[in-house]
Design a protein around this motif. Structure first.
Motif, PDB file in Angstrom:
ATOM      1  N   GLN A 140       4.670   1.197  11.305  1.00  0.00           N
ATOM      2  CA  GLN A 140       5.745   0.232  11.521  1.00  0.00           C
ATOM      3  C   GLN A 140       5.197  -0.905  12.373  1.00  0.00           C
ATOM      4  O   GLN A 140       4.781  -0.691  13.516  1.00  0.00           O
ATOM      5  CB  GLN A 140       6.936   0.876  12.224  1.00  0.00           C
ATOM      6  CG  GLN A 140       8.046  -0.112  12.582  1.00  0.00           C
ATOM      7  CD  GLN A 140       8.682  -0.738  11.344  1.00  0.00           C
ATOM      8  OE1 GLN A 140       9.140  -0.029  10.471  1.00  0.00           O
ATOM      9  NE2 GLN A 140       8.718  -2.058  11.292  1.00  0.00           N
ATOM     10  N   TYR A 173       1.453  -2.526  16.179  1.00  0.00           N
ATOM     11  CA  TYR A 173       2.142  -1.547  15.340  1.00  0.00           C
ATOM     12  C   TYR A 173       2.101  -0.158  15.966  1.00  0.00           C
ATOM     13  O   TYR A 173       1.310   0.105  16.887  1.00  0.00           O
ATOM     14  CB  TYR A 173       1.519  -1.521  13.936  1.00  0.00           C
ATOM     15  CG  TYR A 173       0.148  -0.883  13.855  1.00  0.00           C
ATOM     16  CD1 TYR A 173       0.008   0.475  13.539  1.00  0.00           C
ATOM     17  CD2 TYR A 173      -1.014  -1.618  14.098  1.00  0.00           C
ATOM     18  CE1 TYR A 173      -1.248   1.067  13.476  1.00  0.00           C
ATOM     19  CE2 TYR A 173      -2.261  -1.038  14.032  1.00  0.00           C
ATOM     20  CZ  TYR A 173      -2.377   0.311  13.725  1.00  0.00           C
ATOM     21  OH  TYR A 173      -3.619   0.903  13.673  1.00  0.00           O
ATOM     22  N   ASP A 198       6.501  -4.202   6.160  1.00  0.00           N
ATOM     23  CA  ASP A 198       6.427  -3.268   7.288  1.00  0.00           C
ATOM     24  C   ASP A 198       7.127  -3.837   8.516  1.00  0.00           C
ATOM     25  O   ASP A 198       7.731  -3.100   9.304  1.00  0.00           O
ATOM     26  CB  ASP A 198       4.962  -2.976   7.640  1.00  0.00           C
ATOM     27  CG  ASP A 198       4.289  -2.056   6.644  1.00  0.00           C
ATOM     28  OD1 ASP A 198       4.995  -1.321   5.930  1.00  0.00           O
ATOM     29  OD2 ASP A 198       3.047  -2.075   6.565  1.00  0.00           O
TER      30      ASP A 198
END
Length: 251
Positions: free
Chosen positions: A61, A52, A170
């Motif tokens: 994200q 991420y 996410d």
């Protein structure tokens, strides 16, 4: 189909320096953080690792998840461009960046293997953008489930989800509520079964795959179906749509 369905090829056993270090991490323990100096690359032996990035405002994200036999930490320069965190107890073999650089200078076979791994990373990113940009909400979730099933250690129709609903959001660009509604809808339709909230059984793989591969003009509006309300024959209108698509910032 789905971004992470393109697995990073592990380094061949014969090309690992001897001895190779085996490291272990507990769940939620980081292998490295974004911005850390690149010290090593890793091949996962067991467990799962989430990749991420974190924005300046603290929002996260998820770029993907790596499973057994896949590489973590490739494709970066002086510092890591992402963070990597174990989402279950994980072990991995590590080779230092300095050692790898020396091997690459002297072994064209290893250099070609690393090129294939980097190409897989690019395909992974491209496919993820395609899924997020052109699939309906339920299509994104379906693609995610197909991907996790294909990459599970036993390649079975029953598997443990490596991500929570929020983490799936996410990854897929959806709210946690939308992910939950899509999972519930797939269950109600008999496409999947949920033994527990984290254990999925795919009951109608062909149907799930069709949803995962279906483009739709409703994707940008976060529909649970690619059809318009007026002509949808797959889902009742009052259960077909959702007004939310993007997951709000999580701090």
């Amino acid at each position: 189909m789905f971004a992470t369905s393109v697995a990073s090829p592990a380094l061949p056993e014969a090309l690992w320096p001897v001895p190779a270090s085996t490291l272990r991490w507990d769940s939620q323990e980081h292998l490295f953080h974004e911005g850390d100096p690149v010290s090593a690359i890793f091949t996962i032996e067991s467990g799962a690792v989430v990749i991420y990035r974190t924005a300046r405002d603290g929002c996260r994200q998820i770029h993907g998840i790596r499973f057994q036999g896949e590489l973590v930490g490739i494709g970066y320069n002086v510092t890591y461009g992402v963070s990597a965190v174990a989402v279950r107890p994980t072990s991995a073999r590590a080779v230092s960046r300095a050692t790898l650089d020396r091997l690459l200078d002297n072994d064209p076979t290893l250099a070609r293997q690393m090129m294939r791994a980097l190409t897989s990373e690019l395909r992974r990113t491209s496919n993820l953008l395609m899924v997020i940009g052109s699939r309906t909400a339920i299509g994104r979730v379906a693609a995610c489930l197909i991907d996790f099933s294909n990459r599970a250690a036993d390649s079975d129709d029953t598997f443990v989800l490596p991500l929570s609903r929020g983490e799936m959001g996410d990854l897929l660009g959806l709210t946690i509520e939308t992910v939950s509604r899509a999972m519930t809808r797939l269950k109600v339709l008999g496409i999947i079964a949920l033994r527990r909230t984290d254990t999925v059984t795919i009951r109608k793989r062909a149907t799930l795959l069709a949803l995962a591969e279906e483009d739709g003009d409703g994707a940008a509006r976060g529909r649970l179906c690619a059809c318009s309300e007026a002509r949808c024959t797959r889902y009742p209108p009052n259960e077909m749509t959702t007004t939310e698509n993007r997951r709000p910032p999580v701090h």
